[in-house]
Design a protein around this motif. Structure first.
Motif, PDB file in Angstrom:
ATOM      1  N   LYS A   1       1.941   0.233   5.312  1.00 21.21           N
ATOM      2  CA  LYS A   1       1.882  -1.057   5.576  1.00 21.21           C
ATOM      3  C   LYS A   1       3.322  -1.674   5.006  1.00 21.21           C
ATOM      4  O   LYS A   1       3.915  -2.393   5.682  1.00 21.21           O
ATOM      5  N   LEU A   2       3.714  -1.243   3.922  1.00 23.77           N
ATOM      6  CA  LEU A   2       4.787  -1.719   3.006  1.00 23.77           C
ATOM      7  C   LEU A   2       6.144  -1.257   3.906  1.00 23.77           C
ATOM      8  O   LEU A   2       7.103  -1.894   3.880  1.00 23.77           O
ATOM      9  N   GLU A   3       6.013  -0.038   4.361  1.00 27.00           N
ATOM     10  CA  GLU A   3       7.135   0.437   5.105  1.00 27.00           C
ATOM     11  C   GLU A   3       7.393  -0.314   6.336  1.00 27.00           C
ATOM     12  O   GLU A   3       8.653  -0.526   6.874  1.00 27.00           O
ATOM     13  N   GLY A   4       6.207  -0.651   7.166  1.00 27.02           N
ATOM     14  CA  GLY A   4       6.464  -1.543   8.387  1.00 27.02           C
ATOM     15  C   GLY A   4       6.838  -2.845   7.856  1.00 27.02           C
ATOM     16  O   GLY A   4       7.789  -3.300   8.632  1.00 27.02           O
ATOM     17  N   LEU A   5       6.464  -3.535   6.803  1.00 22.80           N
ATOM     18  CA  LEU A   5       7.035  -5.137   6.486  1.00 22.80           C
ATOM     19  C   LEU A   5       8.463  -4.730   6.167  1.00 22.80           C
ATOM     20  O   LEU A   5       9.457  -5.525   6.334  1.00 22.80           O
TER      21      LEU A   5
ATOM     22  N   ARG B   1       8.025 -15.374   2.769  1.00 26.84           N
ATOM     23  CA  ARG B   1       6.705 -14.937   3.226  1.00 26.84           C
ATOM     24  C   ARG B   1       6.401 -13.575   3.305  1.00 26.84           C
ATOM     25  O   ARG B   1       5.509 -13.373   2.858  1.00 26.84           O
ATOM     26  N   GLY B   2       7.283 -12.752   3.839  1.00 29.62           N
ATOM     27  CA  GLY B   2       7.047 -11.276   3.722  1.00 29.62           C
ATOM     28  C   GLY B   2       6.852 -10.815   2.354  1.00 29.62           C
ATOM     29  O   GLY B   2       6.150  -9.940   2.024  1.00 29.62           O
ATOM     30  N   ALA B   3       7.842 -11.291   1.451  1.00 30.81           N
ATOM     31  CA  ALA B   3       7.739 -10.768   0.087  1.00 30.81           C
ATOM     32  C   ALA B   3       6.596 -11.205  -0.667  1.00 30.81           C
ATOM     33  O   ALA B   3       5.978 -10.424  -1.214  1.00 30.81           O
ATOM     34  N   LYS B   4       5.989 -12.473  -0.462  1.00 28.22           N
ATOM     35  CA  LYS B   4       4.796 -12.846  -1.001  1.00 28.22           C
ATOM     36  C   LYS B   4       3.565 -12.113  -0.232  1.00 28.22           C
ATOM     37  O   LYS B   4       2.572 -11.809  -1.050  1.00 28.22           O
ATOM     38  N   ALA B   5       3.739 -11.687   0.796  1.00 23.49           N
ATOM     39  CA  ALA B   5       2.493 -10.644   1.736  1.00 23.49           C
ATOM     40  C   ALA B   5       2.564  -9.475   1.140  1.00 23.49           C
ATOM     41  O   ALA B   5       1.518  -8.923   0.617  1.00 23.49           O
TER      42      ALA B   5
ATOM     43  N   LYS C   1      -3.790  -6.399  -4.344  1.00 25.50           N
ATOM     44  CA  LYS C   1      -4.955  -6.308  -3.964  1.00 25.50           C
ATOM     45  C   LYS C   1      -5.396  -4.783  -4.209  1.00 25.50           C
ATOM     46  O   LYS C   1      -6.204  -4.325  -4.661  1.00 25.50           O
ATOM     47  N   GLU C   2      -4.583  -4.273  -3.897  1.00 22.97           N
ATOM     48  CA  GLU C   2      -4.770  -2.604  -3.625  1.00 22.97           C
ATOM     49  C   GLU C   2      -4.817  -1.974  -4.942  1.00 22.97           C
ATOM     50  O   GLU C   2      -5.709  -1.076  -5.345  1.00 22.97           O
ATOM     51  N   LEU C   3      -3.766  -2.368  -5.593  1.00 23.70           N
ATOM     52  CA  LEU C   3      -3.816  -1.746  -7.073  1.00 23.70           C
ATOM     53  C   LEU C   3      -4.772  -2.025  -7.859  1.00 23.70           C
ATOM     54  O   LEU C   3      -5.443  -1.451  -8.777  1.00 23.70           O
ATOM     55  N   ASP C   4      -5.390  -3.110  -7.756  1.00 25.16           N
ATOM     56  CA  ASP C   4      -6.564  -3.874  -8.405  1.00 25.16           C
ATOM     57  C   ASP C   4      -7.674  -3.024  -8.137  1.00 25.16           C
ATOM     58  O   ASP C   4      -8.596  -2.549  -8.894  1.00 25.16           O
TER      59      ASP C   4
END
Length: 102
Positions: A75-79, A24-28, A35-38
């Motif tokens: 956000k990615l660092e937190g995940l 689930r974390g990888a999907k998130a 989303k951000e890159l788009d």
């Protein structure tokens, strides 16, 4: 609890739950990055089409986009830290299973 072919007790939930959490974390993470890159890509495309006279507005927009990318990084660092904790916890569980099997 089930038993494997050798008669050893196997606890599927000890492995299954952390795997599901990681999945689930990888999907998130993948969704957040896409989303951000788009959004950044479309904003950059719009910036390229603006007349060169709007340099100040373009600089502000680039600063805003940089902030979005930095927010994504945080956000990615937190995940990533959460995933590390799940992996650590799963490793401890597996060590306990190995110790109990011996």
């Amino acid at each position: 609890m089930g038993r494997d072919d050798s008669g050893n007790v196997v606890e599927n939930s000890l492995i299954k739950i952390p795997l599901e959490i990681l999945s689930r974390g990888a999907k998130a993470q993948q969704k957040a990055v896409a989303k951000e890159l788009d959004a950044v890509t479309s904003s950059l495309a719009e910036l390229r089409q603006r007349p060169p006279e709007h340099k100040e507005a373009a600089a502000k927009e680039l600063t805003r986009l940089l902030g979005r990318i930095q927010g994504l990084k945080r956000k990615l660092e937190g995940l990533d830290a959460e995933e590390d904790e799940v992996v650590r916890h799963a490793s401890l569980r597996l060590e306990r299973l190995v110790d109990n099997a011996a």
